[in-house]
Design a protein around this motif. Structure first.
Motif, short mmCIF file in Angstrom:
data_model
loop_
_atom_site.label_atom_id
_atom_site.label_comp_id
_atom_site.label_asym_id
_atom_site.label_seq_id
_atom_site.Cartn_x
_atom_site.Cartn_y
_atom_site.Cartn_z
N ILE A 169 0.83 -1.21 0.00
CA ILE A 169 0.00 0.00 0.00
C ILE A 169 0.87 1.26 0.00
O ILE A 169 0.48 2.30 -0.52
CB ILE A 169 -0.97 -0.03 1.21
N GLY A 170 2.06 1.15 0.54
CA GLY A 170 2.97 2.28 0.57
C GLY A 170 3.44 2.73 -0.81
O GLY A 170 4.05 3.79 -0.93
N ASN A 171 3.12 1.95 -1.86
CA ASN A 171 3.48 2.34 -3.23
C ASN A 171 2.46 3.29 -3.86
O ASN A 171 2.70 3.81 -4.95
CB ASN A 171 3.59 1.09 -4.12
N LEU A 172 1.33 3.49 -3.19
CA LEU A 172 0.23 4.27 -3.78
C LEU A 172 0.46 5.76 -3.54
O LEU A 172 -0.18 6.38 -2.69
CB LEU A 172 -1.10 3.80 -3.20
N SER A 173 1.35 6.33 -4.31
CA SER A 173 1.81 7.69 -4.04
C SER A 173 0.74 8.75 -4.24
O SER A 173 0.87 9.87 -3.73
CB SER A 173 3.02 8.02 -4.94
N ALA A 174 -0.34 8.43 -4.97
CA ALA A 174 -1.42 9.40 -5.19
C ALA A 174 -2.54 9.29 -4.16
O ALA A 174 -3.48 10.09 -4.17
CB ALA A 174 -2.01 9.22 -6.60
N LEU A 175 -2.45 8.31 -3.25
CA LEU A 175 -3.56 8.01 -2.34
C LEU A 175 -3.83 9.16 -1.38
O LEU A 175 -2.93 9.69 -0.74
CB LEU A 175 -3.25 6.74 -1.55
N LYS A 176 -5.10 9.54 -1.29
CA LYS A 176 -5.53 10.61 -0.38
C LYS A 176 -6.41 10.08 0.75
O LYS A 176 -6.46 10.69 1.82
CB LYS A 176 -6.27 11.69 -1.16
N ILE A 177 -7.12 8.99 0.52
CA ILE A 177 -7.99 8.40 1.54
C ILE A 177 -7.68 6.91 1.65
O ILE A 177 -7.75 6.18 0.66
CB ILE A 177 -9.47 8.59 1.19
N LEU A 178 -7.35 6.46 2.86
CA LEU A 178 -7.13 5.04 3.15
C LEU A 178 -7.98 4.68 4.35
O LEU A 178 -7.69 5.08 5.47
CB LEU A 178 -5.65 4.77 3.44
N ASP A 179 -9.06 3.96 4.08
CA ASP A 179 -9.99 3.57 5.14
C ASP A 179 -10.16 2.06 5.13
O ASP A 179 -10.81 1.49 4.25
CB ASP A 179 -11.35 4.25 4.95
N LEU A 180 -9.55 1.41 6.12
CA LEU A 180 -9.63 -0.05 6.27
C LEU A 180 -10.32 -0.41 7.58
O LEU A 180 -10.16 -1.51 8.10
CB LEU A 180 -8.22 -0.65 6.25
#
Length: 418
Positions: free
Chosen positions: A131-142
């Motif tokens: 998941i640390g590769n998702l450089s464009a990620l703004k929302i991470l809800d798990l």
């Protein structure tokens, strides 16, 4: 997804639905979706591939899939690794279903992904460091799953992240200091896990953070200096094993702070007078700690304060008169302390007060007749004190009163009810 809207604004060019083309590269997207469908059970996707539009799928002008939003579709099954082939995907929302299994490392192959929303499912296993590769990620809800293991330090690589919610899982280990690198983070929720160790000092570097929730864990040690988090509105740390003093220096300015909940920990020392700097406070919970000394007069400075709970500490001295100037106060709980002095007549100023709980203290004098002017009161417990004199007839003015406990005082006379 309403809680995200104030934190992150994402602009994507979409149409309301799309025809998932068989031509390349859109054809690869079509195959990936069909593979995804093959691992899923649920009637909501029964017409995928047989109709022009695919429910829950949005495409850009090239026919590439940019959004897969299936929240609340009553789906079960696992996520096919083929999801990693949707290289243009910007939104993946599978929340509020019954997906299970682990999250494949292929999730890290989605370079355009901005929203990853997998909350309220039954996912398990570790959260993949990919998941640390998702450089464009703004929302991470798990949140609200069954994830276990540690929080990967790789999450600290998500430099665009505005929201991180891993609450209601079974995560263990410590909070990685790398989270302090998330300079755009506005919302951090790790509550209801099995986290141990200290709160990293690096969290005090999060100048954009507005909301920190770490309650119901096993965190220890002191609260780091967070006085540089000038955007902070909410700090919720209750039900941990935190120690030390409440670390707000006299120069600490948190002008937007409205909720402070440090209850059910092991804090010592006094309530800092710097609390007067937090002029937007509406809720203060410091109950169930080992805080001592007098209640500072500064506690009455925040003009919007609605809830003040200081119960089950070692506080002493009189109740500051400033508390009785808080016209917005609805709940006052000072029970199980060593407070003395009387209840002032200015109690009548608390026209919004619902609950007055002063049980198990050393409060003396009479119950003020002005109590009848606090007409919103429905819960009064002033038992186990040293109160004397007649029970005031003005109690009959409290038309909403449902709970009244006066025992173990030295009061006399009947309770007059209208």
């Amino acid at each position: 997804m309403a809680k995200f809207l104030a934190l992150v604004t994402i602009t994507v060019a979409v149409v309301s639905s799309c025809h998932v083309s068989a031509t390349e590269p859109a054809g690869a997207d079509r195959n990936a979706l069909l593979s995804f469908k093959s691992s899923v059970q649920g009637n909501s996707l029964s017409h995928w591939g047989s109709h022009r539009t695919w429910k829950g799928v949005k495409c850009d002008s090239r026919g590439r899939v940019i959004s897969l939003e299936l929240s609340g579709f009553k789906l079960t099954g696992v996520i096919s690794p083929a999801i990693g082939n949707l290289s243009a995907l910007e939104i993946l929302d599978l929340s509020a279903n019954q997906f299970s299994g682990v999250i494949s490392p292929v999730i890290g192959n989605l370079p355009a992904l901005k929203i990853l929303e997998l909350s309220a499912n039954q996912f398990s296993g570790v959260i993949s460091p990919a998941i640390g590769n998702l450089s464009a990620l703004k929302i991470l809800d798990l949140s609200a799953n069954q994830f276990s293991g540690v929080i990967s330090p790789a999450i600290g690589n998500l430099s665009a992240l505005g929201l991180l919610d891993l609450s209601y899982n079974q995560l263990s280990g410590s909070i990685p200091p790398e989270l302090g690198k998330l300079s755009r983070l506005g919302y951090l929720s790790l509550h209801n896990n099995l986290l141990t160790g200290v709160i990293p000092e690096t969290l005090g570097l999060l100048k954009s953070v507005t909301y920190i929730s770490l309650y119901y864990n096993n965190l220890t040690g002191d609260i780091p200096d967070i006085c540089n988090c000038h955007s902070m509105t909410t700090i919720i740390l209750y039900e941990n094993k935190l120690t030390g003093e409440i670390p707000f220096s006299t120069r600490c300015q948190l002008p937007h702070l409205d909720t402070l909940d440090l209850s059910d920990n092991r804090f010592v020392g006094v309530i800092p007078s710097s609390i007067s700097n937090f002029t937007n406070l509406t809720m203060v919970h410091l109950d169930d700690n080992k805080i001592s000394g007098a209640i500072p007069r500064a506690i009455g400075s925040p003009p919007l304060l609605e809830t003040l709970s200081l119960s089950n500490n070692m506080l002493e001295g009189p109740i500051p008169s400033e508390i009785f100037q808080l016209q917005t106060l609805s709940e006052l709980d000072l029970s199980y302390n060593q407070i003395n002095g009387g209840i002032p007549e200015t109690l009548s100023n608390l026209t919004e007060l619902n609950q007055l709980i002063l049980r198990n203290n050393r409060i003396n004098g009479e119950i003020p007749k002005s109590i009848g002017a606090a007409q919103q009161l429905f819960f009064i417990d002033i038992s186990y004190n040293c109160l004397q004199g007649a029970i005031p007839e003005t109690l009959s003015n409290l038309t909403y009163l449902q709970h009244l406990v006066l025992k173990d005082n030295q009061l006399s006379g009947p309770i007059a009810w209208s």
